[in-house]
Design a protein around this motif. Structure first.
Motif, short mmCIF file in Angstrom:
data_model
loop_
_atom_site.label_atom_id
_atom_site.label_comp_id
_atom_site.label_asym_id
_atom_site.label_seq_id
_atom_site.Cartn_x
_atom_site.Cartn_y
_atom_site.Cartn_z
N PHE A 24 70.23 12.92 31.04
CA PHE A 24 68.87 12.35 31.45
C PHE A 24 67.90 11.70 30.44
CE2 PHE A 24 69.25 15.25 35.36
CZ PHE A 24 68.89 14.27 36.19
N LEU A 25 68.13 12.12 29.13
CA LEU A 25 67.62 11.41 28.05
C LEU A 25 68.35 9.94 27.72
CD1 LEU A 25 65.53 12.02 25.85
CD2 LEU A 25 67.78 12.56 24.09
N GLY A 26 69.39 10.08 28.00
CA GLY A 26 70.24 8.59 28.01
C GLY A 26 69.77 7.62 29.23
N ILE A 27 69.69 8.21 30.46
CA ILE A 27 68.77 7.57 31.43
C ILE A 27 67.82 7.01 31.27
CG2 ILE A 27 68.29 7.65 34.04
CD1 ILE A 27 70.63 9.70 34.32
N ALA A 28 66.80 7.66 30.58
CA ALA A 28 65.24 7.36 30.48
C ALA A 28 65.22 6.40 29.32
CB ALA A 28 64.63 8.62 30.03
N ALA A 29 65.87 6.39 28.30
CA ALA A 29 65.96 5.36 27.13
C ALA A 29 66.57 3.99 27.67
CB ALA A 29 66.64 5.95 26.12
N PHE A 30 67.88 3.96 28.36
CA PHE A 30 68.68 2.90 28.50
C PHE A 30 68.14 2.19 29.78
CE2 PHE A 30 71.00 4.46 25.11
CZ PHE A 30 71.64 3.35 24.68
N SER A 31 67.56 2.97 30.77
CA SER A 31 66.91 2.28 31.91
C SER A 31 65.80 1.38 31.43
CB SER A 31 66.56 3.23 33.00
OG SER A 31 65.32 3.99 32.42
N GLN A 32 65.11 1.54 30.77
CA GLN A 32 63.90 0.89 30.18
C GLN A 32 64.46 -0.33 29.34
OE1 GLN A 32 60.15 2.88 28.89
NE2 GLN A 32 61.41 4.71 29.02
N ALA A 165 62.51 -5.90 42.77
CA ALA A 165 62.08 -7.30 42.61
C ALA A 165 62.35 -8.20 43.72
CB ALA A 165 62.63 -7.86 41.31
N GLU A 166 63.37 -7.84 44.60
CA GLU A 166 63.67 -8.50 45.52
C GLU A 166 62.59 -8.18 46.84
OE1 GLU A 166 66.88 -10.82 47.38
OE2 GLU A 166 66.45 -10.29 45.41
N LEU A 167 62.11 -7.05 46.96
CA LEU A 167 60.90 -6.79 47.73
C LEU A 167 59.41 -7.00 47.31
CD1 LEU A 167 62.14 -2.95 48.41
CD2 LEU A 167 62.48 -5.13 49.83
N GLY A 168 59.49 -7.45 46.08
CA GLY A 168 58.26 -7.83 45.52
C GLY A 168 58.57 -9.04 44.45
N THR A 169 57.95 -8.90 43.05
CA THR A 169 58.19 -9.73 42.04
C THR A 169 58.98 -9.08 40.82
OG1 THR A 169 55.99 -9.15 40.86
CG2 THR A 169 55.96 -10.81 42.72
N TRP A 170 59.21 -9.69 39.89
CA TRP A 170 59.77 -9.13 38.92
C TRP A 170 59.02 -8.15 38.22
CZ3 TRP A 170 57.82 -8.70 33.84
CH2 TRP A 170 56.80 -9.83 33.75
N ARG A 171 57.67 -8.21 38.46
CA ARG A 171 56.56 -7.35 37.80
C ARG A 171 56.97 -5.91 38.31
NH1 ARG A 171 53.22 -10.32 34.68
NH2 ARG A 171 53.31 -12.41 34.99
N THR A 172 56.87 -6.04 39.75
CA THR A 172 57.18 -4.86 40.81
C THR A 172 58.66 -4.04 40.33
OG1 THR A 172 56.37 -6.00 42.50
CG2 THR A 172 57.50 -3.83 43.20
N GLY A 173 59.51 -4.79 39.90
CA GLY A 173 61.11 -4.50 39.57
C GLY A 173 60.82 -3.43 38.26
N VAL A 174 60.02 -4.11 37.28
CA VAL A 174 60.00 -3.44 35.98
C VAL A 174 59.14 -2.27 36.06
CG1 VAL A 174 58.96 -3.74 33.77
CG2 VAL A 174 60.04 -5.18 34.61
N LEU A 175 58.11 -2.40 36.79
CA LEU A 175 57.08 -1.20 37.06
C LEU A 175 57.91 -0.08 37.53
CD1 LEU A 175 54.15 0.12 36.87
CD2 LEU A 175 53.67 -0.71 38.84
N THR A 176 58.52 -0.18 38.58
CA THR A 176 59.47 0.82 39.56
C THR A 176 60.41 1.52 38.40
OG1 THR A 176 59.12 -0.58 41.65
CG2 THR A 176 60.67 1.29 41.32
N ALA A 177 61.13 0.81 37.65
CA ALA A 177 62.10 1.18 36.86
C ALA A 177 61.53 1.85 35.80
CB ALA A 177 63.00 0.01 36.19
N THR A 178 60.31 1.64 35.29
CA THR A 178 59.51 2.20 34.41
C THR A 178 59.06 3.62 34.83
OG1 THR A 178 58.76 0.30 33.33
CG2 THR A 178 57.65 2.29 32.85
N VAL A 179 58.85 4.09 35.92
CA VAL A 179 58.44 5.09 36.71
C VAL A 179 59.81 5.81 36.65
CG1 VAL A 179 57.65 6.10 38.58
CG2 VAL A 179 56.41 4.13 37.92
N VAL A 180 60.89 5.41 36.96
CA VAL A 180 62.15 6.09 37.26
C VAL A 180 62.23 6.80 35.62
CG1 VAL A 180 64.52 6.19 37.66
CG2 VAL A 180 62.88 4.98 39.34
N ALA A 181 62.27 5.83 34.75
CA ALA A 181 62.37 6.42 33.49
C ALA A 181 61.42 7.62 33.06
CB ALA A 181 62.35 5.28 32.61
N ALA A 182 60.35 7.40 33.38
CA ALA A 182 59.40 8.42 32.93
C ALA A 182 59.84 10.04 33.60
CB ALA A 182 58.04 7.93 33.55
N VAL A 183 59.94 9.84 34.88
CA VAL A 183 60.72 10.97 35.63
C VAL A 183 61.84 11.63 34.72
CG1 VAL A 183 61.74 11.96 37.58
CG2 VAL A 183 59.73 10.36 37.87
#
Length: 393
Positions: A24-32, A165-183
């Protein structure tokens, strides 16, 4: 004590916890780290910049890592490996949120560089933590599982960001991925065995060093291998957006599912090396990279996907072996991990830009030619290195 005889090994409860935590550490770091890669075309269109300039969104982060790994590697041994990784993840997550609020191209590049500095804490400390905490026979296996997590992380960040990002903008994509990384970072914090790992400078590194050439070979393998890997996937976004494919970010993001091949090969890298030897296994990995890249010259989506599968399998095999071996053949694992990370991410920063400009100058054929040239150099270096003696650990 590094690689101590009573360290983590299969069958122990703490080993299972460490395995899951490192994954999970690898996922958190590399997803960001790789969140923006499938979004390069979209971000470039908003800021009106081309492929060469847009590639700096990736290269700035990897350059930040390359600049930071040596000083962070030096001080994190005193601060504590576990603490260093978790604090760095928190700072990287904060930087990811800030990215979604920016409307200035220079600031966007600057924050990506700072995010790279924060992520370097994980990249420097994770393998050193493994070498220091694991039984000598479990180092390559546990390290390979961490690399498996990094491959899943890179894939997860790209997929989540691309579809959001396909559902919103690139900012939506980055924010969503950041939340997943935080978890994922929170899970790693809860599961990683609580004993802290510190490291002090020893006299071993000042004496005769028969392993230096081996480590240098690992650094070259990591640097040029990563240069090719990142550059190919950077440019792939542009290739898929143009003729004859004309696909959006969501479909392009699906290409990163090919990382699963790397998840598998990195997890079994220790067994492959035990059977064929380190040098042959490295050549096998780099050769697979070259074959996969050549395959992508065919303008067919199924064939292209097959080529990326082969590329990912070969790259992560070589990376897992080179990363673990750099630490295992070193008097100070942290110093070797820092230098490997420096080479690895300097190569990433260089390769992303060089192959980006190769695409602008000569299209996909130019990109492939540049990539194969770098891989050929890696093979020459590996073959020219004598079979190494047994590792220190």
């Amino acid at each position: 004590m590094a690689g101590r005889s009573d360290g983590l090994r299969p069958g122990h409860g703490a080993y299972l916890r460490a395995t899951v935590a490192l994954f999970f550490l690898g996922i958190a770091a590399f997803s960001q780290l790789y969140t923006v890669q499938p979004l390069l075309v979209t971000i470039g269109a908003e800021f009106r910049v081309g492929a060469g300039e847009t590639s700096w969104l990736m290269s700035a982060a990897t350059a930040g890592i390359a600049v930071a790994v040596l000083p962070i590697g030096h001080y994190s041994g005193r601060f504590g490996r576990r603490r260093t990784m978790l604090v760095g993840l928190a700072l990287a997550t904060a930087a990811g949120v800030v990215l979604t609020l920016l409307h200035s191209w220079p600031l966007l590049i600057a924050i990506r560089a700072l995010q790279g500095v924060a992520l370097s804490t994980v990249l420097v400390s994770a393998m050193a933590w493994v070498v220091a905490s694991a039984h000598p026979l479990a180092v390559t296996r546990l390290g390979g599982l961490y690399i498996s997590g990094t491959s899943i992380g890179g894939m997860t960040g790209r997929l989540v960001a691309g579809f959001a990002a396909e559902l919103g903008t690139w900012r939506t994509g980055v924010l969503t991925a950041t939340v997943v990384a935080a978890v994922c970072g929170g899970i790693a914090h809860l599961l990683l065995p609580g004993s802290e790992v510190y490291e002090e400078r020893t006299a071993d590194e000042r004496g005769e060093d028969p392993y230096r050439r081996v480590r240098l070979t690992m650094y070259v393998t990591g640097a040029l291998g990563m240069a090719v890997f990142v550059g190919i996937f950077n440019v792939m976004s542009y290739r898929m957006a143009g003729p004859p494919f004309h696909v959006g970010t969501a479909v392009t993001s699906l290409l990163f599912l090919t990382y699963l091949a790397g998840t598998w090969t990195s997890a079994i890298a220790g067994r492959i090396s035990a059977r064929f030897g380190l040098r042959r296994s490295l050549v096998l990995g780099i050769g697979a990279c070259a074959l996969g890249i050549l395959t992508t010259l065919t303008p067919s989506v199924p064939v292209l996907i097959g080529g990326l599968v082969i590329l990912c399998a070969g790259f992560f095999l070589a990376h897992a072996l080179a990363s673990a071996s750099a630490a295992a053949y070193a008097p100070r694992p942290s110093a070797a991990s820092s230098r490997y990370s420096l080479a690895y991410y300097a190569g990433s920063a260089l390769g992303g830009v060089v192959l980006g400009y190769a695409w602008e100058g000569a299209g996909w054929t130019g990109t492939v030619t540049g990539a194969l040239g770098m891989l050929a150099l890696v093979v020459v270096v590996i073959v020219a290195t004598p079979t190494p003696p047994r590792p220190i650990r």
